[in-house]
Every structure is written in C-alpha cells, then in structure tokens.
Design an enzyme around this catalytic site. Structure first.
Site: not given
Ligand SMILES: C[S@@+](CC[C@H](N)C(=O)[O-])C[C@H]1O[C@@H](n2cnc3c(N)ncnc32)[C@H](O)[C@@H]1O
Length: 444
Positions: A262, A264-265, A284, A382
C-alpha cells in the site's frame, strides 16, 4: 495560534467567508485538503490556517452554537458561526482579537448573497457570545465533545483502548505537528544538510536516525535541497518503518525483493530504497496516487517497479515470485495523524474502525502466502486504535499458527512537548501515532 494569515493583506472577512465554506464542505464529508483546493489560491494559505484552527476547536464551537442558535441555521451560516466561535472562544489563543473576528464574521455574512439575509442573526449570536463568553463556555465544559474537541465515540474508544493515556493522546492531537524531514542518506549525510541549512539561517534538530525537525516550518519549495532530492517530508514515527523491516532481513535487505503493498505516495518505498539495494515493488490501488510515487522517487533519484492494482486481487498483478519481505502499511482510520490532519476526527465514523479492520485482515491474509519461507512482513497502521493494531495481529497469529511475531516497537502514541515522557510505551521525541508489528514466516 501562529497563523500565516496574519501577514495576508486580503481582508479578514474574505478569509473567514472562505473558511466557512471549506468547513461546510468538511461537514458534508469532503476532506480538508479537497476543500482547500476549491479556495482561490490567493486565499489558500491563510484559509488553511484558519480552517485547521477551526477544526481543532469544532467540538467547542458546535456546542456554543447550539446554545446561541437553538434551531440549526442553514449550513453556510452554521459554518461561519462555528468558524468565528472556534477562533475566538479562547482569547489567549485567538489569531485575532475576538471583537475583530466577530465584526469580520458579520461582514462576511453581509457580503455573501447566500447569507446576507441572516447577517442580523449572525450579529446577534456573536455579540451575545462576546457579552456572555465565560458563562457560555462554562456551560459547554460539561459536554465531552466540546471539552476535548473530538467526537464522543472516539473519546470513549480511546478511554477503552488506552485507559492511562487517553487524555495525553487527545491533548497531543490538538497541537499542530512540527515539520519533520527525512534526509536522503544516499545523497547527503544528515549533519551536512543541517549545516547547509544553518548557513542559510534555517534551524533544524535531529529526530531519530534520519530526521531533521525544522524549528520554523517552511513550504517545501523553500527548503534548500528538497527539489534536488536531498530530503522528503516524513514524520519521525513513519521514519521507523524502513529501518525496522530492513533490520529484520539478512544483509540489511541487499539484493532482496520487497513488496510495498500500500505504497502511495511512496514515502516508505523511498526510504527502503535510500537505505538498501533492495528491489522494491510499490503497489497501490489508486492510479493517481501511483503517479505521486513515481514523481517522488524521480525527485529522490530512486527507482522501483510501480504497479497500480488492488493488492487483494493477486492474480491481476503478481508474477508468482515470492517476496523476501512485505511492507503492509494498511489503509486505516489515520487516528494517529490527527495533529497533521485535524479533519480526520470529524470525517470518520465509529463504524469505520470495524470496516477498515476487515480490510486490514483481508490484506494480511491475502499477502501472507506471497512471502518466502523465512521472509518477514512489517504490518503497520497510523492508528491509535487497538482494533487496527494489537488486536489485528493477535487475531492473525491465532489463524496462522506458523507465523510468529518478532520483537518490535509496538504501539507508538502521538507525542509532543505536551505529553512528552507521559506515555511509557513511546520512543522519546516528537512523533505521530503508529502501530508496528514484525511477522516472520518459518523456513520450511
Ligand atoms: C497509509 S496509506 C500508505 C502510505 C504509504 N505507505 C507511504 O508511506 O507513503 C495507505 C494506502 O493504501 C492504499 N490502498 C487501499 N486499499 C488498497 C488495496 N486494496 N490495494 C492496494 N492499495 C490499497 C491507499 O490508496 C493508500 O495510498
């Protein structure tokens, strides 16, 4: 409150009007960042400061508005009243004299075609507030949401999850977070970057092994070295992810294949690449956010395989090669980063905790088989809620008896100078709330 709007030449009524519109959008479920994009650029930074300060005092403002106007006014009037009350209820923290705020809020109503007819009503409510402030505030002290500026369900869940620390967490949430940068140690040593900044009059203190906390926050385009990829914005708590995962791998992840599920960004993917020679697959579900991963990595001079896909639909994106390590920074309530995103407390619903919990559990179960024998997964959120942290991992381990937990930092609770030292299971220094668990798959 130190607000950049103080220096804005634009009239205050205009800023209050735009802040009211943005607050009304948040009340409708729009995120503060999306609401701010609708604000004309000349007003945006001033409105952001006023909006964030209003969100941090919205519980109080709502309770006061409830007394002053017992029948709820139309949404735009309600929001304008709440902005004026949120900014002025505590005179020692008010960005302007409460009297000025009230005058300008009435002016904002008069100059809005939608609110013009209600300007007298706005004036009457706010003048009464100025006359009876202490008594009105005392009445709202009995209201839990007003006292803590968080929804009641959130407060009760924290009381349940952290019986000894819930007050410190709530207090920390209401103080704006400092600006923390992560130094790209592939390009420059932290001390060298700090010295370059100091020569330009920019003071920063070390945080953790890779962070620098700016004494005075700056827009990123004014941070020397940012455009050249020498640093990125990342909270001290988030900066633990990459070292925790790499530290659990032989040779610090050298030539290893890591999935950032997961991503993004791309903050944690980038940190993995700054610290190791691993091959990283940054996945992502959100295509637009994937473009931000690519942009961020380019700026930092790093590269990963960026894939836009749903991690749960493994057949759509996985080439069948198992990973040495998986970073699962799962979607969560974001209840640990309220200091930076004060809209989160008002946008979330109690039911989100269970719903996101189910998604986190599915991600854990779906991605676990993609790990090599002997491989390690770092699960993190988080969030300050146990359902998204300890409880999630406990349930996973009960269903996966071959997985075992490695020693890890566990639950970090939001920490700043207000509660520093008051929370025993924390690292020292300032950081957001995070949960970390390292899970290892045994060798066959
Ligand atoms: C907490 S953020 C990630 C922050 C990132 N790890 C960083 O440090 O920049 C969670 C991410 O999970 C993604 N997400 C949610 N459901 C998902 C899925 N089923 N498969 C892949 N990504 C997913 C969201 O789009 C979001 O960008």
């Amino acid at each position: 409150m130190t607000l950049s709007s103080v220096a804005q030449p634009l009239p205050l009524w205009q800023q209050l009007q735009a802040t009211g519109v943005a607050l009304a959008a948040v009340a409708q479920g729009v995120s503060a960042s999306a609401a701010l994009l609708r604000v004309p650029s000349a007003l945006r930074s001033g409105v952001q400061s006023l909006l964030f300060a209003s969100l941090r005092n919205w519980g109080r403002a709502h309770a006061l508005r409830g007394i002053l106007a017992q029948r709820k006014p139309p949404p735009e009037v309600d929001s304008l009243l709440c902005v004026a009350l949120a900014l002025s209820w505590l005179p020692e923290q008010a960005p302007y004299e409460p009297f000025t705020l009230v005058n300008q809020a009435v002016e904002a109503a008069k100059r809005s075609p939608k609110m013009k007819a209600q300007a007298t009503f706005v004036n009457a409510c706010l003048r009464r507030f100025l006359r009876e402030r202490d008594a009105l505030v005392a009445v709202t002290n009995k209201d839990l949401q007003a006292s803590w500026n968080h929804p009641v369900w959130w407060i009760e869940l924290l009381q349940h999850d952290h019986p000894n620390h819930w007050q410190q967490i709530l207090r920390a949430d209401l103080v704006p977070a400092p600006m923390v940068m992560r130094v790209n140690v592939r390009r420059i040593e932290r001390s060298a970057l700090a010295a370059q900044w100091l020569a330009l009059g920019i003071m920063a203190h070390p945080v953790g092994p890779y962070g620098l906390m700016l004494v005075n926050p700056l827009p990123v385009d004014r941070i020397p070295g940012f455009a050249q990829g020498l640093c990125s914005v990342q909270d001290g708590g988030a900066q633990l992810a990459a070292p925790l995962l790499l530290g659990a791998l032989p040779d610090h992840g050298k030539h290893r294949r890591i999935l950032d599920a997961c991503a993004a960004p791309g903050g944690k993917s980038a940190h993995l690449l700054e610290l190791s020679d691993a091959q990283v697959v940054s996945l992502d579900i959100d295509e637009v956010r994937c473009e931000r991963i690519t942009g961020n990595l380019q700026r930092l001079g790093l590269s990963a395989q960026v894939v836009a896909a749903d991690a749960l639909k493994v057949n759509d994106w996985w080439d069948g090669q198992a990973f040495d390590a998986i970073l699962l920074d799962a979607p969560c309530t974001a209840s640990g980063i309220v200091r930076r995103h004060p809209d989160v407390v008002w946008l979330r619903r109690a039911s989100d905790v269970a719903q996101l919990g189910k998604l986190q559990q599915s991600l854990l179960h779906t991605l676990w088989p993609l790990l090599k024998p002997g491989g390690v997964m770092l699960y993190c959120t988080c969030s300050v809620f146990r359902r998204e942290g300890q409880a999630q991992v406990k349930s996973f381990l009960q269903h996966n008896t071959q997985a075992h937990g490695l020693p890890c930092v566990g639950h970090l609770l939001p920490q700043n100078s207000n509660n520093n030292g008051g929370v025993t299971d924390n690292l020292p220094s300032d950081h957001d709330g995070f949960f970390y668990a390292l899970l290892q798959k045994p060798l066959d």
